[in-house]
Design an enzyme around this catalytic site. Structure first.
Site, PDB file in Angstrom:
ATOM      1  N   MET A 160       1.236   6.247   3.064  1.00 37.59           N
ATOM      2  CA  MET A 160       1.340   6.780   1.713  1.00 37.59           C
ATOM      3  C   MET A 160       0.203   6.177   0.896  1.00 37.59           C
ATOM      4  O   MET A 160       0.074   4.961   0.805  1.00 37.59           O
ATOM      5  CB  MET A 160       2.705   6.410   1.115  1.00 37.59           C
ATOM      6  CG  MET A 160       2.893   6.781  -0.329  1.00 37.59           C
ATOM      7  SD  MET A 160       4.636   6.614  -0.872  1.00 37.59           S
ATOM      8  CE  MET A 160       4.971   4.900  -0.532  1.00 37.59           C
ATOM      9  N   ARG A 301      12.219   3.400  -1.485  1.00 35.69           N
ATOM     10  CA  ARG A 301      12.811   2.374  -2.344  1.00 35.69           C
ATOM     11  C   ARG A 301      14.092   1.807  -1.731  1.00 35.69           C
ATOM     12  O   ARG A 301      14.336   0.605  -1.781  1.00 35.69           O
ATOM     13  CB  ARG A 301      13.065   2.946  -3.736  1.00 35.69           C
ATOM     14  CG  ARG A 301      11.779   3.099  -4.530  1.00 35.69           C
ATOM     15  CD  ARG A 301      11.929   3.858  -5.817  1.00 35.69           C
ATOM     16  NE  ARG A 301      10.664   3.811  -6.550  1.00 35.69           N
ATOM     17  CZ  ARG A 301      10.414   4.475  -7.665  1.00 35.69           C
ATOM     18  NH1 ARG A 301      11.345   5.265  -8.181  1.00 35.69           N
ATOM     19  NH2 ARG A 301       9.242   4.372  -8.261  1.00 35.69           N
ATOM     20  N   TYR A 441       6.283  -3.874  -4.627  1.00 36.47           N
ATOM     21  CA  TYR A 441       5.826  -2.546  -4.219  1.00 36.47           C
ATOM     22  C   TYR A 441       6.930  -1.502  -4.254  1.00 36.47           C
ATOM     23  O   TYR A 441       8.107  -1.810  -4.463  1.00 36.47           O
ATOM     24  CB  TYR A 441       5.095  -2.566  -2.892  1.00 36.47           C
ATOM     25  CG  TYR A 441       5.775  -3.079  -1.648  1.00 36.47           C
ATOM     26  CD1 TYR A 441       7.149  -3.210  -1.527  1.00 36.47           C
ATOM     27  CD2 TYR A 441       4.991  -3.430  -0.551  1.00 36.47           C
ATOM     28  CE1 TYR A 441       7.732  -3.667  -0.361  1.00 36.47           C
ATOM     29  CE2 TYR A 441       5.564  -3.894   0.623  1.00 36.47           C
ATOM     30  CZ  TYR A 441       6.941  -4.009   0.712  1.00 36.47           C
ATOM     31  OH  TYR A 441       7.500  -4.461   1.870  1.00 36.47           O
ATOM     32  N   GLU A 442       6.523  -0.246  -4.097  1.00 38.57           N
ATOM     33  CA  GLU A 442       7.396   0.938  -4.266  1.00 38.57           C
ATOM     34  C   GLU A 442       8.026   0.982  -5.652  1.00 38.57           C
ATOM     35  O   GLU A 442       9.174   1.364  -5.826  1.00 38.57           O
ATOM     36  CB  GLU A 442       8.482   0.968  -3.180  1.00 38.57           C
ATOM     37  CG  GLU A 442       7.953   1.037  -1.772  1.00 38.57           C
ATOM     38  CD  GLU A 442       6.978   2.186  -1.555  1.00 38.57           C
ATOM     39  OE1 GLU A 442       7.058   3.185  -2.277  1.00 38.57           O
ATOM     40  OE2 GLU A 442       6.141   2.073  -0.659  1.00 38.57           O
ATOM     41  N   GLY A 443       7.261   0.599  -6.651  1.00 44.29           N
ATOM     42  CA  GLY A 443       7.757   0.533  -8.020  1.00 44.29           C
ATOM     43  C   GLY A 443       8.319  -0.849  -8.277  1.00 44.29           C
ATOM     44  O   GLY A 443       9.335  -1.232  -7.683  1.00 44.29           O
TER      45      GLY A 443
END
Length: 592
Positions: A160, A301, A441-443
């Site tokens: 990604m 997430r 990471y991932e928000g």
């Protein structure tokens, strides 16, 4: 050495998250208890026997960039091939493309065990699974037919590509660009950073999902498109063709997850191909790429939440074993000869039991989120919407609470080890170093908190979260009605924490309705923790109430400890949410 906690995982899936009931009700097709047991046992065996021994190898050797090629740690290539050959990459994928179509609950349980064996290794397969989800949901039939079978099988891995040097979480300012070509393809140009497993020698092709902007795209996030950009292009017969114009420029030198190659990727600089520009294929519609990518990110997430759970479990196992073996001083009441094991000392026991409570609570939250995701694909429209909203509500909590717990529990694990925890040879420090990326990471967890408060609480005008809190209150009442002496003050403490949750929820909804998002966001992170702690208490109580004799005494005692020692923090968190915004605004002066 890590040993997959198959029994604890199976109990949480069946008796807390709801898998057993869903199977009994026929909501999950022909899935049987026997198949669940077989999958968990084999995933646990692979994690314990195959992955865990190579976790320290990956940490010590790291990934290396040599002459433009990324070389993974010793043994990781074969480990991946064995893992893929076992069919693990295809657990939840569409059977039309070689998948097994199993529930997400089983996949997240397996992810916990694999991350417990080696988080750095498991990051690669995790990204591939997310890419499969995104392509399955938004790709054209032609793209799916070309790429999904080998992505589902694990023959090809995927990535990604979001972040750029100047644009972290704010994707609206990204500069990577795409140009249309007359043949329906696109040329991609730009630089992406922090790309997990962006280049390696494990699979013969790597499928990159890349966000880029077309020349005439609207400004901001409304003008982002998603492209499939393979490392090697495909010939007409599906075999590998020419190298695409993309490459790994460098590897990041990281605090942890050393074996996972984190790459800076360059697209379209002319290093490969007849002309500059990496050839890409549109996924979904032009300028709608962020919605496509969020299919991948939302699942990722929860997968990151499982990394937190896995680190919690691995750190707890290591600390408990060390505390049983290490002797020092004489604990109160110690009657044995010589020094007592440090596990007998009250403060060490307090740390260890806290670690177990946070591990079990995080696991239950994440598995319940996966359960909601599974049920959102079944039933009529109203039922599907209900469970989709439940999954949406739980996702930011699962990601944030579990990853925060991973850092806290790994830190406590170092503390239990004392000075030996600060020395790399025990492995306690590695778990903390690996865990520290997960809240980022991932928000980031702050972004998760903002999402929870501003987007998830208002679902169905706030009625969904209100209904969820009502369900949690019913469990607290069951504890009260049980009259079990072993619960101690659990019922009263659960009720207090839920009252705190309810009051802060209504306050936040009122602030949002009044247009005061600044006050709501100031309290978002403490609210997110408050929610997670309340859920931890309730889910541990739900497990203790289960009519399953094996281990019940331990479940009751852990539930009581959690209720009487940990969840009282919700009162302070409530105060911080409701009364903290003004002081935060005033305190900004110290940052000038």
């Amino acid at each position: 050495m890590y040993k997959a906690p198959v029994e604890d995982i199976a109990f949480t899936l069946n008796h807390v998250a709801g898998l057993k009931g869903a199977i009994a009700d026929g909501r999950l097709g022909d899935l049987s208890d026997d198949l669940v047991d077989a999958i968990l046992l084999e995933a646990g065996r692979f994690a314990s026997d195959e992955m865990a021994p190579l976790g320290p190898v990956g940490d010590k050797e790291g990934a290396r960039l040599v002459d433009g090629k990324v070389i993974v740690p010793t043994g990781w290539d074969k480990l991946y091939q064995d893992w893929a050959a076992g069919g693990w990459n295809s657990l939840t994928s569409d059977p039309d493309f070689g998948g097994q179509g199993l529930p997400h609950m089983l996949n997240v349980a397996a992810l916990e065990m694999w991350n417990g064996g080696s988080m750095g290794f498991t990051l690669g397969p995790t990204l591939t699974m997310g890419a499969v989800d995104a392509l399955s949901a938004h790709g054209s039939d032609a793209l799916k037919a070309q790429y999904l079978p080998k992505m589902v099988s694990g023959e090809w891995m995927a990535t990604m590509n979001l972040t750029e040097p100047h644009a972290g979480s704010d994707l609206g300012v990204m500069k990577s660009r795409a140009e249309r070509r007359d043949d329906g393809t696109y040329r991609i140009f730009g630089q992406k950073i922090y790309i997990t497993w962006g280049e390696h020698d494990v699979t013969e092709n790597i499928i990159h999902l890349v966000l880029a902007r077309l020349p005439d795209a609207p400004a901001g996030t409304r003008g982002i498109s998603l492209f499939l950009v393979p490392k090697f292009l495909l010939n007409a017969d599906g075999t590998l063709g020419a190298r695409n114009d993309l490459h790994c420029h460098s590897l990041e030198h990281k605090l942890g997850i050393h074996g996972s190659p984190t790459c800076t990727m360059i697209y379209g600089d002319g290093k490969f191909g007849n002309e500059p520009g990496a050839i890409g294929y549109l996924i979904g519609e032009e300028n709608k790429g962020l919605a496509c990518m969020f299919t991948m990110m939302n699942n990722a997430r929860l997968a990151v939440g499982m990394q937190g759970v896995a680190i919690c479990e691995a750190a707890t196992q290591k600390a408990v074993q060390y505390a049983k073996d290490r002797t020092q001083g004489k604990a109160p009441g110690w009657s044995g000869s010589g020094m007592s094991p440090i596990i007998e000392h009250p403060d060490v026991a307090r740390m260890l039991v806290t670690m177990k409570a946070l591990t079990q609570g995080s696991r239950a939250i994440c598995y319940s989120c996966a359960h909601a995701t599974d049920l959102s694909h079944h039933g009529d429209a109203d039922e599907a919407r209900h469970w989709a909203e439940r999954a949406a509500l739980l996702t930011p909590i699962a990601k944030s609470f579990a990853t925060d717990a991973g850092v806290d529990v790994a830190s406590l694990g170092i503390q239990v080890h004392g000075g030996m925890g600060f020395i790399e040879e025990t492995g306690a420090a590695r778990l903390w170093r690996d865990s520290r990326i997960a809240p980022i990471y991932e928000g980031t967890n702050g972004i998760q908190a903002a999402d929870l408060v501003t987007r998830k609480l208002p679902l169905s005008n706030g009625d969904h979260v209100r209904g969820f809190i009502a369900e949690l209150k019913e469990i607290a009442e069951q504890v009260r009605a049980s009259n079990l002496e072993a619960f101690g003050e659990t019922a009263a403490r659960l009720s207090s924490s839920l009252a705190d949750l309810e009051e802060t929820t209504e306050w936040l909804l009122a602030r949002l309705a009044a247009g005061d998002s600044a006050s709501a966001l100031a309290g978002a992170t403490p609210y997110q923790r408050l929610f997670g702690l309340a859920l931890t208490g309730i889910y541990l109580a739900k497990g203790a109430l289960a009519e399953e004799d094996h281990g019940r005494e331990q479940r009751l005692s852990l539930c009581r400890f959690t209720a009487e020692n940990l969840i009282a923090e919700t009162a302070a968190l409530k105060d911080r949410v409701i009364n903290g915004a003004a002081s935060l605004q005033a305190a900004r002066a110290v940052l000038a």
